[in-house]
Structures are given as structure tokens and as C-alpha cells.
Design an enzyme around this catalytic site. Structure first.
Site, PDB file in Angstrom:
ATOM      1  N   GLY A  60       6.438   4.693   8.535  1.00 55.74           N
ATOM      2  CA  GLY A  60       5.712   5.956   8.509  1.00 55.74           C
ATOM      3  C   GLY A  60       5.889   6.701   9.819  1.00 55.74           C
ATOM      4  N   SER A  61       4.921   7.556  10.107  1.00 52.55           N
ATOM      5  CA  SER A  61       5.044   8.439  11.273  1.00 52.55           C
ATOM      6  C   SER A  61       4.714   7.694  12.570  1.00 52.55           C
ATOM      7  CB  SER A  61       4.093   9.618  11.107  1.00 52.55           C
ATOM      8  OG  SER A  61       2.779   9.133  11.067  1.00 52.55           O
ATOM      9  N   CYS A  72      13.841   9.654   7.156  1.00 47.59           N
ATOM     10  CA  CYS A  72      13.551   9.308   8.554  1.00 47.59           C
ATOM     11  C   CYS A  72      14.789   9.367   9.429  1.00 47.59           C
ATOM     12  CB  CYS A  72      12.957   7.911   8.625  1.00 47.59           C
ATOM     13  SG  CYS A  72      14.017   6.680   7.846  1.00 47.59           S
ATOM     14  N   LYS A  99       0.888  -1.178   0.000  1.00 49.12           N
ATOM     15  CA  LYS A  99       0.000   0.000   0.000  1.00 49.12           C
ATOM     16  C   LYS A  99       0.923   1.225   0.000  1.00 49.12           C
ATOM     17  CE  LYS A  99      -1.961   3.123   1.867  1.00 49.12           C
ATOM     18  NZ  LYS A  99      -1.886   4.522   1.390  1.00 49.12           N
ATOM     19  N   GLU A 111       9.227  16.160  15.365  1.00 48.82           N
ATOM     20  CA  GLU A 111       9.791  15.838  14.050  1.00 48.82           C
ATOM     21  C   GLU A 111       9.213  16.772  12.995  1.00 48.82           C
ATOM     22  OE1 GLU A 111       8.486  12.258  11.979  1.00 48.82           O
ATOM     23  OE2 GLU A 111      10.511  11.892  11.262  1.00 48.82           O
ATOM     24  N   GLU A 158       8.548   0.730  11.529  1.00 50.95           N
ATOM     25  CA  GLU A 158       9.721   1.595  11.283  1.00 50.95           C
ATOM     26  C   GLU A 158       9.203   3.021  11.266  1.00 50.95           C
ATOM     27  OE1 GLU A 158      12.777   0.685  11.149  1.00 50.95           O
ATOM     28  OE2 GLU A 158      12.583  -1.475  10.921  1.00 50.95           O
ATOM     29  N   THR A 163       0.741   7.299  13.273  1.00 49.69           N
ATOM     30  CA  THR A 163       0.116   6.260  12.438  1.00 49.69           C
ATOM     31  C   THR A 163       0.661   4.893  12.826  1.00 49.69           C
ATOM     32  OG1 THR A 163       0.096   7.883  10.652  1.00 49.69           O
ATOM     33  CG2 THR A 163      -0.514   5.656  10.064  1.00 49.69           C
TER      34      THR A 163
HETATM   35  P1  NAP Z   1       2.268   8.437   7.541  1.00 53.03           P
HETATM   36  O1  NAP Z   1       1.337   9.575   7.381  1.00 53.03           O
HETATM   37  O2  NAP Z   1       2.350   7.757   8.844  1.00 53.03           O
HETATM   38  O3  NAP Z   1       1.855   7.398   6.384  1.00 53.03           O
HETATM   39  C1  NAP Z   1       2.606   6.229   6.130  1.00 53.03           C
HETATM   40  C2  NAP Z   1       1.755   5.261   5.332  1.00 53.03           C
HETATM   41  O4  NAP Z   1       0.674   4.813   6.161  1.00 53.03           O
HETATM   42  C3  NAP Z   1       1.100   5.851   4.091  1.00 53.03           C
HETATM   43  O5  NAP Z   1       1.035   4.880   3.061  1.00 53.03           O
HETATM   44  C4  NAP Z   1      -0.305   6.174   4.607  1.00 53.03           C
HETATM   45  O6  NAP Z   1      -1.242   6.274   3.565  1.00 53.03           O
HETATM   46  C5  NAP Z   1      -0.565   4.981   5.484  1.00 53.03           C
HETATM   47  N1  NAP Z   1      -1.609   5.159   6.498  1.00 53.03           N
HETATM   48  C6  NAP Z   1      -2.156   6.303   6.965  1.00 53.03           C
HETATM   49  N2  NAP Z   1      -3.065   6.025   7.940  1.00 53.03           N
HETATM   50  C7  NAP Z   1      -3.085   4.677   8.097  1.00 53.03           C
HETATM   51  C8  NAP Z   1      -3.801   3.776   8.950  1.00 53.03           C
HETATM   52  N3  NAP Z   1      -4.665   4.215   9.845  1.00 53.03           N
HETATM   53  N4  NAP Z   1      -3.554   2.455   8.837  1.00 53.03           N
HETATM   54  C9  NAP Z   1      -2.647   1.983   7.946  1.00 53.03           C
HETATM   55  N5  NAP Z   1      -1.945   2.791   7.096  1.00 53.03           N
HETATM   56  C10 NAP Z   1      -2.154   4.122   7.179  1.00 53.03           C
HETATM   57  O7  NAP Z   1       3.768   8.853   7.161  1.00 53.03           O
HETATM   58  P2  NAP Z   1       4.260   9.732   5.927  1.00 53.03           P
HETATM   59  O8  NAP Z   1       3.866  11.144   6.172  1.00 53.03           O
HETATM   60  O9  NAP Z   1       3.858   9.067   4.646  1.00 53.03           O
HETATM   61  O10 NAP Z   1       5.843   9.563   6.046  1.00 53.03           O
HETATM   62  C11 NAP Z   1       6.633  10.359   6.850  1.00 53.03           C
HETATM   63  C12 NAP Z   1       6.943   9.648   8.156  1.00 53.03           C
HETATM   64  O11 NAP Z   1       7.544   8.377   7.900  1.00 53.03           O
HETATM   65  C13 NAP Z   1       7.955  10.401   9.011  1.00 53.03           C
HETATM   66  O12 NAP Z   1       7.520  10.395  10.339  1.00 53.03           O
HETATM   67  C14 NAP Z   1       9.231   9.581   8.851  1.00 53.03           C
HETATM   68  O13 NAP Z   1      10.134   9.707   9.927  1.00 53.03           O
HETATM   69  C15 NAP Z   1       8.686   8.198   8.724  1.00 53.03           C
HETATM   70  N6  NAP Z   1       9.647   7.304   8.070  1.00 53.03           N
HETATM   71  C16 NAP Z   1      10.265   6.333   8.820  1.00 53.03           C
HETATM   72  C17 NAP Z   1      11.220   5.500   8.215  1.00 53.03           C
HETATM   73  C18 NAP Z   1      11.948   4.415   8.981  1.00 53.03           C
HETATM   74  O14 NAP Z   1      12.558   3.548   8.355  1.00 53.03           O
HETATM   75  N7  NAP Z   1      11.925   4.405  10.294  1.00 53.03           N
HETATM   76  C19 NAP Z   1      11.514   5.653   6.847  1.00 53.03           C
HETATM   77  C20 NAP Z   1      10.847   6.650   6.131  1.00 53.03           C
HETATM   78  C21 NAP Z   1       9.900   7.467   6.752  1.00 53.03           C
HETATM   79  P3  NAP Z   1      -1.597   7.733   2.952  1.00 53.03           P
HETATM   80  O15 NAP Z   1      -0.309   8.381   2.536  1.00 53.03           O
HETATM   81  O16 NAP Z   1      -2.419   7.410   1.797  1.00 53.03           O
HETATM   82  O17 NAP Z   1      -2.277   8.484   4.072  1.00 53.03           O
END
Ligand code: NAP
Length: 495
Positions: A245-246, A302, A193, A399, A268, A249
Site C-alpha cells: 500500500g501507500s 506501484c 484484508k 506520488e 511493499e 499507511t
Molecule cells: P493504502 O491506502 O495504504 O491501503 C492499503 C491497504 O491498507 C488497504 O487494504 C487499506 O484498507 C489498508 N489500511 C488502511 N489503513 C490501515 C491501517 N492503519 N492498518 C492496516 N491496514 C490499513 O493504499 P491504496 O490507496 O489502497 O493503494 C495505493 C498505494 O499502494 C500506492 O501508494 C501504491 O504505490 C502502493 N502499492 C505498492 C505496491 C508495491 O508492491 N510496492 C503495489 C501496489 C500498490 P482500506 O482500503 O479499506 O482503507
């Protein structure tokens, strides 16, 4: 300023009526809803993708269950070869994939080529090597025999089943590849996804995976909003979620996975990573380090550093020299090969960053450089350097996931360690010094999943990666991923 010309196959791909990728091919969504994909450098809508619904989720899970039955029986060497072929196909289609990625994410084209495609191919080849090396152990049971009988035991590593890979927008290709490579090499099937902001590249890669010999159902791609991710996590037919992701979430996903019958979850998540500069580092090395740690891909990494600590005697000249360097960055179109700094990936994120600039001003932080959106079309914000007043200031704790480096001075090395650890997150950190023996003594005191010395941000497939504290659960890469994608079955025999 000259943009490269988009390849005809990129133009043709963007013009497609994008559908879902289920059971080895593109299929129409049951839903009539679509989502716009917007190029953040131009604000233009470049494509529409399906916003999958519950019936699509069911179809993808059924396909992945059938795919799992077949793929898990494929010999390990053959699984490895499919990943190797996919790596070759990524490289053969390098420019096409890089251009699609840049158009959807605003990532500068050099980064799309070098990281999203070249690095992704390296990761695939690394994972392919594991295919033939995953095995259990032979064990000697420990208890005494009751009446002369004997016991022997061994363990089997079995694939967990159907994996849900949820991918963020910052490295939509490379992170999807990490997930599909981990799943496929261990014999699992996967449903990816992607983020609704960056769904295109993985749709093209799914097609390449079939060309590489992957059977139908082993890889499925469902585009749509976060709701689709949630439905997949909650679905009784899925066995594991690998989420990047964040933090908010991620916590919601962890809860949903536990409620769905203890579906396994690797999380992650985000961070607020620290970089500490010891006094012996010269200013030019420190400035190069700060640019590497905080400004690559406009800080949307990240593992990037956002909290910077320098010795009180150096902080002012360091920030002045950093400001001078940032002032010379070539900011422009991500399709211009000379551009060093492009837009952030979406309007929502640009607004969030504007909110952080406002917070910094409201808390009387000193804006040394930048601190504004840029007056041009697209989602551009200025590379920004901020001097905080205290450890409690928002910019040192929340962040931003953007090109904002916030500084605080320290006086002693003990204080530096305390400042670096004063955060609920622990994804990564870096120490910068010429005194390696001092660095090695300080590393164990830093609470982070990865600690870099004299470097920041570079990820290597052979080196495990993941967070401590609120930055996540589980590890990717190295051999560590095997634990997360396989179940350990014990077999005990009496004779
Ligand atoms: P996000 O808003 O948490 O979204 C991540 C993914 O989850 C997207 O595909 C999102 O879909 C989906 N999602 C949203 N709500 C959900 C739910 N309730 N259940 C399941 N999936 C859901 O994060 P982002 O803004 O895309 O990415 C930035 C964040 O990712 C930052 O906090 C960054 O630090 C973190 N990150 C961490 C790593 C690591 O390896 N630790 C690597 C890269 C990024 P939609 O986009 O369609 O809402």
C-alpha cells in the site's frame, strides 16, 4: 461502443449477500455494518460487503491458528499441488473473475483477463514449484573442540505462522495471490484484508481455494475498512504482516507491528519512479516506452514511472508526439474490449488527482496534455503530460498514482543520474538506450529495488521485487520471499 455482456454467474455473484470467509466457508459478520462497492465506470453500487468488527477479527485469527496447525503439517508436494489446482481453477473461471474485477475496479477488461487472472495463475504455478525446494543447510561449526568432543549443526526453515496479507485496490487479485501463494507454499496460514474499494474477487477466489483442496482456516478473508487491517496487525495471535500500500499507511503498519511484540513485517510501498531516456533513443520508441511506463492501468501501478527525464534537445518534440498519441487513445467503458484507457478506481482517488492538477497549475507547470477530470459519468481523468519548472515541483516529488507523466530536461548523463535519484523513494526505475554497455555502467548508480532497461513495469515471479529507501522493506518473488515467510531455526549437536 459495446460493453460485453456480464456472465450470469457474475450477475449472481454480485447479487449475493456477501459475508466473511472464515474457517473454510462464508460466515455472517458479528457487525451489522456494511460497505458499498461502487463501479467507478458507472458510479453504481454493485454490491455490499461486511465491515468486520473486533469479534470477526478474533474469529479469523482463531481459524487461521487452527488452519496453521493443520496446513503446516501437510507434505510440501501436497501443498504445491493445491496451488497448482488453484491456478487451474483461476483459468477455468477466467472470464467470471475478470468481469468481477473490472466491475469493482474499473480496470479495462483486457488487463483484468491478462494480469489479474492469467498472470496470477502464472505466479501461483511459480510459487507451487518452491513447495518442494525449501530447505535448511548442513553446517560445520567453527570453534575448536575443548576435550575431543565434536559438533555438527543444521538449519531448519519453519513457517512463521499466521500471516496477515493487506492488499491495496490497484491489483486486488494479483497482489492477494502473491501473498497467499507465499504464505501457503511455506506452510503458513493467511488472513487477507482486501481494500474496501475492491473486496469482491478475493471472496470468490477463497471459494475456489477450498475446491482446490485447501483445508479450512488456511485462507481467511476479512472485508472491512483499514481499521480491520490495523486490528489484525495488532492482534497477539498473528505472526507476520505482508502489507502492500501507500508509504504513510505502510509506516503506520510497521510501527503497529513492532509495538505488537515485533510481529514480522514486509512492507511493499509506493514510490515516485523515474524513467530516463538517453539521447540515442528515437522518438517513437520513447513514446511507446512512456505509455508502457506511465499509462498502463491509468498509471495505478506501484512500479509505474511518474518522473520522466529526456535530453533537452528532445524534450519538446517528445512531449508533442506523446500528446498526439494520447489524443488517439480509445477512452471508454472498461467492459468495452476496444477501450485502452478507463476510469481510475474510486472517487476519492479521482479527487486526489484533481488536486495534483491544481498543484501543477499553482506552481506554473506547463500542462502539455490533459489535466482535467473528464466530463462523463464515472471516475475518469484525462491522461496527462506536464512539463515541470524545477526538481522541487510537487509533481516531480509526490506520488500521484495516476495517469500523469511529469517531465524535466537534462543536459548530461551525470545530471540524469542525479535527477533520477533525487527522491526519497526507490521502488523501480528504467533507463532507455540502444547502448547496452552504457546502460550496464549506469545501472549500479541508480537507487531502486528494480532497474529496467528498455522496459518498465513488467514483473516476473522469478525476479525479486521490492523497494529501497522509503519504498519498503523485504522482497517478494524469486527465492527472496522465503526469508520473509520462514524462520531459520539452528540445531547444534555435540557427539
Ligand atoms: P493504502 O491506502 O495504504 O491501503 C492499503 C491497504 O491498507 C488497504 O487494504 C487499506 O484498507 C489498508 N489500511 C488502511 N489503513 C490501515 C491501517 N492503519 N492498518 C492496516 N491496514 C490499513 O493504499 P491504496 O490507496 O489502497 O493503494 C495505493 C498505494 O499502494 C500506492 O501508494 C501504491 O504505490 C502502493 N502499492 C505498492 C505496491 C508495491 O508492491 N510496492 C503495489 C501496489 C500498490 P482500506 O482500503 O479499506 O482503507
Amino acid at each position: 461502443m459495446t460493453d460485453i455482456t456480464l456472465l450470469p454467474q457474475v450477475e449472481a455473484f454480485l447479487r449475493r449477500r456477501h459475508t466473511l470467509f472464515i474457517d473454510g466457508g462464508y460466515v455472517q459478520s458479528h457487525s451489522s455494518q456494511t460497505l458499498e462497492v461502487i463501479n467507478p465506470a458507472t458510479d453504481q453500487v454493485i454490491a455490499h460487503v461486511a465491515d468486520a468488527d473486533a469479534a470477526d477479527v478474533d474469529a479469523a485469527v482463531e481459524s487461521a491458528r487452527r488452519g496453521f496447525q493443520q496446513w503446516s503439517q501437510v507434505a510440501p508436494a501436497v501443498r504445491g499441488n493445491v496451488l497448482l489446482k488453484l491456478a487451474d481453477l483461476l483459468e477455468r473461471n477466467r472470464e467470471e473473475l475478470a468481469q468481477i474485477e473490472t466491475c469493482q475496479s474499473g480496470k479495462i477488461i483486457q488487463v483484468s483477463r491478462a494480469f489479474e487472472v492469467d498472470q496470477a495463475a502464472h505466479f501461483l504455478r511459480y510459487y507451487a514449484g518452491w513447495a518442494t525446494k525449501i530447505s535448511g543447510q548442513t553446517l560445520t561449526p567453527s570453534l575448536p573442540s575443548f576435550a575431543g568432543e565434536r559438533y555438527t549443526a543444521f538449519t531448519l526453515r519453519e513457517p512463521v505462522g499466521v500471516v496477515v496479507g493487506i492488499v491495496p485496490w490497484n491489483f486486488s487479485t494479483m497482489i492477494a495471490i502473491w501473498k497467499l501463494a507465499s504464505a501457503l507454499v511455506t506452510g503458513c496460514s493467511i488472513i487477507i484484508k482486501p481494500s474496501e474499494f475492491t473486496p469482491l474477487t478475493i471472496l470468490r477466489i477463497a471459494e475456489l481455494a477450498v475446491d482446490a483442496g485447501l483445508p479450512a482456516g488456511a485462507l481467511n478473508v476479512l472485508t472491512g475498512s483499514g481499521r480491520v487491517g490495523q486490528a489484525l496487525v495488532e492482534h497477539p495471535g498473528t505472526d507476520k504482516v505482508s502489507f502492500t500500500g501507500s508509504v504513510p499507511t505502510g509506516i503506520a503498519v510497521g510501527r503497529s507491528a513492532a509495538s505488537a511484540g515485533l510481529t514480522r513485517a514486509t512492507l511493499e510501498l509506493g514510490g515516485k519512479n523515474s524513467a530516463g531516456f538517453l539521447r540515442d533513443v528515437d522518438l517513437d520508441t520513447a513514446v511507446n516506452g512512456i505509455i508502457e511506463a506511465g499509462f498502463l492501468h491509468s498509471g495505478q501501478i506501484c512500479a509505474a514511472a511518474e518522473r520522466f527525464f529526456a535530453h533537452r534537445s528532445q524534450i519538446e518534440p517528445l512531449m508533442a508526439r506523446l500528446s498526439e498519441r494520447l489524443g488517439k487513445l480509445h477512452i471508454g467503458s472498461p467492459l468495452d474490449e476496444r477501450t485502452e484507457f478507463g476510469p481510475v478506481t474510486n472517487r476519492q482517488h479521482q479527487r486526489k488527482l484533481e488536486g495534483f492538477f491544481a498543484k501543477a497549475r499553482a506552481e506554473n507547470n506547463t500542462i502539455i496534455h490533459g489535466g482535467k477530470p473528464m466530463d462523463r459519468p464515472g471516475c475518469y481523468v484525462e491522461p496527462t503530460v506536464i512539463l515541470a519548472n524545477s526538481l522541487n515541483d510537487s509533481l516531480l516529488n509526490e506520488e500521484t498514482f495516476g495517469p500523469i507523466a511529469t517531465f524535466l530536461p537534462y543536459d548530461t548523463e551525470e545530471e540524469l543520474l542525479a535527477l533520477m535519484n533525487h527522491t526519497p523513494y526507490g521502488l523501480s526505475a528504467s533507463l532507455w538506450t540502444n547502448d547496452l554497455s552504457k546502460a550496464l555502467r549506469m545501472v549500479p548508480a541508480i537507487h531502486a529495488g528494480t532497474v529496467w532497461v528498455n522496459m518498465h513495469t513488467l514483473l516476473d515471479p522469478a525476479v525479486p521485487f521490492g523497494g529501497v529507501k522509503s519504498s519498503g522493506i523485504g522482497r517478494e518473488f524469486g527465492s527472496a520471499f522465503i526469508d520473509d515467510y520462514t524462520e531459520l531455526k539452528s540445531v547444534m549437536i555435540r557427539y
